[in-house]
Design a protein around this motif. Structure first.
Motif, PDB file in Angstrom:
ATOM      1  N   LEU A  96       0.830  -1.202   0.000  1.00  0.00           N
ATOM      2  CA  LEU A  96       0.000   0.000   0.000  1.00  0.00           C
ATOM      3  C   LEU A  96       0.870   1.259   0.000  1.00  0.00           C
ATOM      4  O   LEU A  96       0.602   2.215  -0.739  1.00  0.00           O
ATOM      5  N   PHE A  97       1.942   1.254   0.806  1.00  0.00           N
ATOM      6  CA  PHE A  97       2.863   2.394   0.833  1.00  0.00           C
ATOM      7  C   PHE A  97       3.488   2.612  -0.544  1.00  0.00           C
ATOM      8  O   PHE A  97       3.572   3.741  -1.024  1.00  0.00           O
ATOM      9  N   ALA A  98       3.924   1.518  -1.185  1.00  0.00           N
ATOM     10  CA  ALA A  98       4.536   1.634  -2.513  1.00  0.00           C
ATOM     11  C   ALA A  98       3.556   2.202  -3.526  1.00  0.00           C
ATOM     12  O   ALA A  98       3.922   3.056  -4.350  1.00  0.00           O
ATOM     13  N   LEU A  99       2.300   1.757  -3.466  1.00  0.00           N
ATOM     14  CA  LEU A  99       1.290   2.269  -4.394  1.00  0.00           C
ATOM     15  C   LEU A  99       1.000   3.751  -4.157  1.00  0.00           C
ATOM     16  O   LEU A  99       0.894   4.530  -5.099  1.00  0.00           O
ATOM     17  N   VAL A 100       0.890   4.138  -2.890  1.00  0.00           N
ATOM     18  CA  VAL A 100       0.644   5.542  -2.572  1.00  0.00           C
ATOM     19  C   VAL A 100       1.833   6.398  -2.997  1.00  0.00           C
ATOM     20  O   VAL A 100       1.662   7.483  -3.564  1.00  0.00           O
ATOM     21  N   HIS A 101       3.057   5.900  -2.746  1.00  0.00           N
ATOM     22  CA  HIS A 101       4.256   6.637  -3.152  1.00  0.00           C
ATOM     23  C   HIS A 101       4.318   6.790  -4.672  1.00  0.00           C
ATOM     24  O   HIS A 101       4.628   7.869  -5.184  1.00  0.00           O
ATOM     25  N   ALA A 102       4.004   5.713  -5.395  1.00  0.00           N
ATOM     26  CA  ALA A 102       3.998   5.780  -6.862  1.00  0.00           C
ATOM     27  C   ALA A 102       2.935   6.765  -7.347  1.00  0.00           C
ATOM     28  O   ALA A 102       3.183   7.562  -8.259  1.00  0.00           O
ATOM     29  N   ALA A 103       1.767   6.720  -6.731  1.00  0.00           N
ATOM     30  CA  ALA A 103       0.695   7.646  -7.120  1.00  0.00           C
ATOM     31  C   ALA A 103       1.104   9.089  -6.856  1.00  0.00           C
ATOM     32  O   ALA A 103       0.816   9.983  -7.657  1.00  0.00           O
TER      33      ALA A 103
END
Length: 195
Positions: free
Chosen positions: A8-15
């Motif tokens: 989830l952190f990786a997805l939020v960071h990518a977004a």
């Protein structure tokens, strides 16, 4: 649980990165459109100007005025598109995430701090603007002097007035630099307070 949290952190960071790239791209496009519009409006104003305006402002000063207008447009666009909208988005996402995973009280503190930071940024821009306006005016006057000295270089040499010309230009340069230093000092004071 931990792997899902990291995902989830990786997805939020990518977004967040994608949003930053899209914001920068849109801001750049808006800047180019504003530059083209400023050029079009400036040309129309120059073509419609009274002869007294053209006599009082040589091409170097007019170019400096247009450059300052475009730089002001860029600052407003960057402040609006990148700083203000980006900061508000960051604050809202951070407050929502903290409220969901930590506590609403902490989220309210984050929201309050973020809004205070934005207010202080807007206040510093407003307070520093008078110094910036003075600096830009002196820079424009210096450009006008330089343009006039350049246009009259042969006459200045004929009358051996090179020293006078250098002193006149140096005076405008010193005054302009003092105004820019006042502007930068005002910005720095607010940046220290905000830091």
């Amino acid at each position: 649980g931990l792997v899902l949290a990291f995902l989830l952190f990786a997805l939020v960071h990518a977004a967040t990165r994608v949003l930053g790239i899209v914001t920068w791209t849109l801001s750049s496009r808006i800047e180019h459109l504003a530059d083209a519009e400023a050029n079009r409006d400036s040309l129309a104003a120059i073509l419609a100007a009274r002869p007294s305006f053209l006599a009082a402002n040589n091409p170097a000063r007019i170019s400096s005025l247009i450059g300052n207008l475009k730089e002001s447009n860029r600052e407003l666009i960057n402040m609006g598109c990148l700083a203000l909208l980006g900061s508000l988005t960051d604050i809202l996402f951070a407050a929502a995430a903290i409220a969901a995973y930590v506590d609403w009280t902490v989220a309210a503190c984050v929201l309050g701090y973020g809004l205070a930071s934005i207010w202080l940024t807007l206040r510093s821009n407003s307070a520093a603007r008078m110094h910036q306006t003075a600096a830009v005016a002196y820079a424009n006057d210096g450009a006008n002097v330089l343009g006039n000295l350049s246009a009259n270089a042969a006459t200045i040499r004929l009358f051996r007035a090179e020293g006078w010309a250098r002193e006149l230009f140096d005076r405008f340069t010193r005054d302009s630099q003092a105004r820019w230093n006042a502007f930068l000092s005002a910005r720095l004071r607010y940046d220290f307070v905000q830091a």
